[in-house]
Design an enzyme around this catalytic site. Structure first.
Site, PDB file in Angstrom:
ATOM      1  N   TRP A 185       0.772  -1.160   0.154  1.00 11.80           N
ATOM      2  CA  TRP A 185       0.482  -0.320   0.313  1.00 11.80           C
ATOM      3  C   TRP A 185       0.885   1.006  -0.135  1.00 11.80           C
ATOM      4  CZ3 TRP A 185       0.170   3.393   3.924  1.00 11.80           C
ATOM      5  CH2 TRP A 185      -1.344   4.808   3.231  1.00 11.80           C
ATOM      6  N   GLU A 226      -2.840  -2.638  -2.631  1.00 11.68           N
ATOM      7  CA  GLU A 226      -4.121  -1.958  -1.783  1.00 11.68           C
ATOM      8  C   GLU A 226      -4.447  -0.550  -2.114  1.00 11.68           C
ATOM      9  OE1 GLU A 226      -3.816  -1.882   2.328  1.00 11.68           O
ATOM     10  OE2 GLU A 226      -5.277  -1.262   3.136  1.00 11.68           O
ATOM     11  N   LYS A 228      -7.156   2.655  -2.678  1.00 11.02           N
ATOM     12  CA  LYS A 228      -7.510   3.293  -1.368  1.00 11.02           C
ATOM     13  C   LYS A 228      -8.511   4.442  -2.125  1.00 11.02           C
ATOM     14  CE  LYS A 228      -6.026   5.990   3.175  1.00 11.02           C
ATOM     15  NZ  LYS A 228      -5.618   5.765   3.746  1.00 11.02           N
ATOM     16  N   ASP A 260      -9.027  -2.706   0.925  1.00 11.77           N
ATOM     17  CA  ASP A 260      -9.834  -3.239   2.742  1.00 11.77           C
ATOM     18  C   ASP A 260     -11.009  -2.060   2.399  1.00 11.77           C
ATOM     19  OD1 ASP A 260     -10.340  -0.605   4.497  1.00 11.77           O
ATOM     20  OD2 ASP A 260      -7.710  -0.559   5.151  1.00 11.77           O
ATOM     21  N   HIS A 263     -12.192   1.791   2.707  1.00  4.62           N
ATOM     22  CA  HIS A 263     -11.430   2.418   1.502  1.00  4.62           C
ATOM     23  C   HIS A 263     -12.158   2.523   0.089  1.00  4.62           C
ATOM     24  CE1 HIS A 263      -6.704   1.703   2.370  1.00  4.62           C
ATOM     25  NE2 HIS A 263      -7.160   2.142   3.525  1.00  4.62           N
ATOM     26  N   HIS A 287      -8.874  -6.704   3.253  1.00  4.21           N
ATOM     27  CA  HIS A 287      -8.342  -5.733   4.674  1.00  4.21           C
ATOM     28  C   HIS A 287      -9.752  -5.429   6.022  1.00  4.21           C
ATOM     29  CE1 HIS A 287      -3.935  -3.981   4.623  1.00  4.21           C
ATOM     30  NE2 HIS A 287      -4.258  -5.672   5.173  1.00  4.21           N
ATOM     31  N   ASP A 295     -12.327   6.242   6.661  1.00  2.26           N
ATOM     32  CA  ASP A 295     -11.629   5.523   6.944  1.00  2.26           C
ATOM     33  C   ASP A 295     -11.438   5.184   8.682  1.00  2.26           C
ATOM     34  OD1 ASP A 295      -9.705   3.151   6.268  1.00  2.26           O
ATOM     35  OD2 ASP A 295      -8.301   4.910   4.745  1.00  2.26           O
ATOM     36  N   ASP A 297     -10.383   3.296  10.740  1.00  3.97           N
ATOM     37  CA  ASP A 297      -9.958   2.539  10.998  1.00  3.97           C
ATOM     38  C   ASP A 297     -10.631   1.796  12.575  1.00  3.97           C
ATOM     39  OD1 ASP A 297      -8.210   1.304   8.413  1.00  3.97           O
ATOM     40  OD2 ASP A 297      -7.280   2.916   9.049  1.00  3.97           O
ATOM     41  N   ASP A 327      -7.128  -5.263   9.827  1.00  3.11           N
ATOM     42  CA  ASP A 327      -6.281  -3.218   9.600  1.00  3.11           C
ATOM     43  C   ASP A 327      -7.685  -2.892  10.262  1.00  3.11           C
ATOM     44  OD1 ASP A 327      -5.027  -1.739   9.695  1.00  3.11           O
ATOM     45  OD2 ASP A 327      -4.942  -1.451   7.145  1.00  3.11           O
TER      46      ASP A 327
HETATM   47  C1  RNT Z   1      -4.005   2.791   4.536  1.00  2.00           C
HETATM   48  C2  RNT Z   1      -3.932   1.168   4.699  1.00  2.00           C
HETATM   49  C3  RNT Z   1      -3.075   0.531   4.460  1.00  2.00           C
HETATM   50  C4  RNT Z   1      -2.676   0.988   6.378  1.00  2.00           C
HETATM   51  C5  RNT Z   1      -1.423  -0.372   6.668  1.00  2.00           C
HETATM   52  C6  RNT Z   1      -0.659   0.296   8.164  1.00  2.00           C
HETATM   53  O1  RNT Z   1      -5.164   3.659   4.648  1.00  2.00           O
HETATM   54  O2  RNT Z   1      -5.502   0.777   4.874  1.00  2.00           O
HETATM   55  O3  RNT Z   1      -3.080  -0.790   4.995  1.00  2.00           O
HETATM   56  O4  RNT Z   1      -3.238   0.509   7.205  1.00  2.00           O
HETATM   57  O5  RNT Z   1      -0.769  -0.786   5.578  1.00  2.00           O
HETATM   58 ZN    ZN Z   2      -5.079  -1.332   5.162  1.00  2.00          ZN
END
Ligand code: RNT
Ligand code: ZN
Length: 408
Positions: A185, A226, A228, A260, A263, A287, A295, A297, A327
């Site tokens: 990523w 990955e 986004k 993810d 994302h 993810h 986003d 997390d 994640d």
């Molecule tokens: C960032 C991505 C990525 C990170 C990790 C730490 O937006 O989600 O996966 O969270 O690699």
């Molecule tokens: Zn991620």
């Protein structure tokens, strides 16, 4: 017979009435690996330069005092978290979680030896490993461009990092006898209105081609990229968008896409996208995250979309193609508990999916019996799946609902 066992017998009976074999679901649940990210334990600080803040448009917020302050504390906390996650697990590392033997090793110079202690740890824990190059929190990523930078020296540095990480992933795969997903990523993007959206993508294609040039045995490692939508301070343009990586993976064929769950646009869901990869026999990396309004997390919980994602994988019988990883990073609550909670929720969702009477629902759909399809999907939600979960925990020697005391 203990209470858990008695409850399980009741649940088994209830599920048998709708044609679901709970023993079989438990067997499968024990076999499907979940790749748990390591970075919830220390807010992604790592062992390279732990005091450097995060860059690349990501952020861990909160000031709960539980953040690990040393590598020993990190390992002890991680082990505690893993001890309450029942079933088969993998651990996802980032390149900044290295052993540098007392001397700074830059990202373009890391070698398998810097990660040998993780192989020992994985063997000890009976888990697999996944890997992530760290294309952020570094002087050479300060302007938020890495693999797609206009500066050839910056690109070269990060391409070398990408190559090194593939070799480390290959090493993990060979040592542990199971595939190591190497997930790339990059933060690359602009905060504001962008004129040339093509050029950075051309440069990214060039860099990715270079990273993936060496042929590596697919049973050791598989590369995922990955996508986004945006990052903090990078709201207007993201080079590695979902369309970009989907097209790249489809054309080049030697890598896969990582989705993810945080994302995408808030009304766009990963569960709806999976079949479009699976129909072409593609593998996908996930993810699993929980974006609250954006986003963010947040720690994963058993919400509707998580269940939908797992149901989708189960309905397509694609547990060998969809690689499930987590994640999330939340610094506002106990880190060990947060780490364990998210992973347990993923497993719960998986069990929920495995207990769906899918054949019955598919038959209604094929017969055009749409009212039964809806009604029995709804009835399924209140079947006693929690009792089956408790049984799974007990079978694996892990506490059921009272697990928190074990990790605090
Ligand atoms: C960032 C991505 C990525 C990170 C990790 C730490 O937006 O989600 O996966 O969270 O690699
Ligand atoms: Zn991620």
């Amino acid at each position: 017979m203990g209470t858990t066992e008695q409850n399980y017998r009741v649940a088994k009976e209830v599920y048998a009435q709708v044609g679901v074999d709970t023993d079989e679901a438990l067997r499968l649940l024990g076999e499907i690996p979940i790749s748990i990210h390591c970075w919830q334990i220390d807010d992604l600080s790592g062992f390279e330069s732990p005091d450097r803040g995060l860059s690349g448009g990501i952020q861990a917020t909160g000031s709960d005092p539980s953040k690990a302050r040393s590598r020993d504390e990190f390992m002890a906390n991680l082990t505690k978290a893993l001890s309450v996650v029942p079933g088969k697990n993998k651990l996802a590392l980032h390149a900044i979680y290295l052993e540098n033997f007392g001397k700074f090793v830059d990202r373009d110079a890391i070698v398998p030896e810097n990660f040998a202690f993780w192989v020992d740890y994985a063997k000890e824990q009976g888990i697999g490993l996944d890997f992530n190059p760290t294309y952020f929190s570094h002087d050479k990523a300060e302007d938020n461009f890495t693999l797609s930078s206009y500066d050839p020296a910056i690109r070269e540095f990060w391409v070398n990092h990408g190559k090194r990480c593939r070799k480390i992933s290959e090493y993990f795969g060979r040592e542990l006898g199971q595939v190591c997903i190497d997930n790339h990523w990059i933060p690359d993007g602009y905060k504001d209105y962008t004129i040339d959206k093509l050029k950075h993508r051309e440069l990214l294609v060039e860099s990715m081609d270079e990273i993936l040039k060496e042929k590596i045995d697919g049973s050791y490692t598989m590369d995922s990229f990955e996508s986004k939508l945006f990052g903090l301070g990078l709201e207007s343009y993201t080079v590695g968008s979902h369309e970009f990586y989907s097209n790249y993976a489809a054309i080049r064929n030697n890598c896969i896409v990582c989705m993810d769950m945080g994302h995408f646009h808030p009304t766009e869901v990963v569960s709806a996208k999976l079949s479009s990869y699976l129909v072409f026999g593609r593998h996908v990396q996930l993810h699993v995250s929980r974006g609250v309004r954006w986003d963010s997390d947040h720690v994963v919980t058993l919400d509707d979309e998580l269940k939908e994602v797992m149901l989708e994988i189960k309905r397509q019988d694609a547990f060998d193609k969809v690689h499930i990883g987590t994640d999330y990073f939340d610094g506002s609550i106990n880190r060990i508990a947060a780490q364990a909670l998210g992973a347990r929720s993923v497993k719960k969702a998986l069990l929920y999916a495995l207990l769906e009477p899918t054949c019955k629902l598919k038959a209604y759909e094929e017969d055009g019996d749409l009212v039964r399809r809806l009604i029995y999907s709804e009835e399924n939600k209140t079947l006693p799946f929690g009792l089956v979960w408790e049984q799974f925990c007990e079978m694996n020697g892990v506490p059921g609902s009272d697990w928190l005391e074990r990790v605090l």
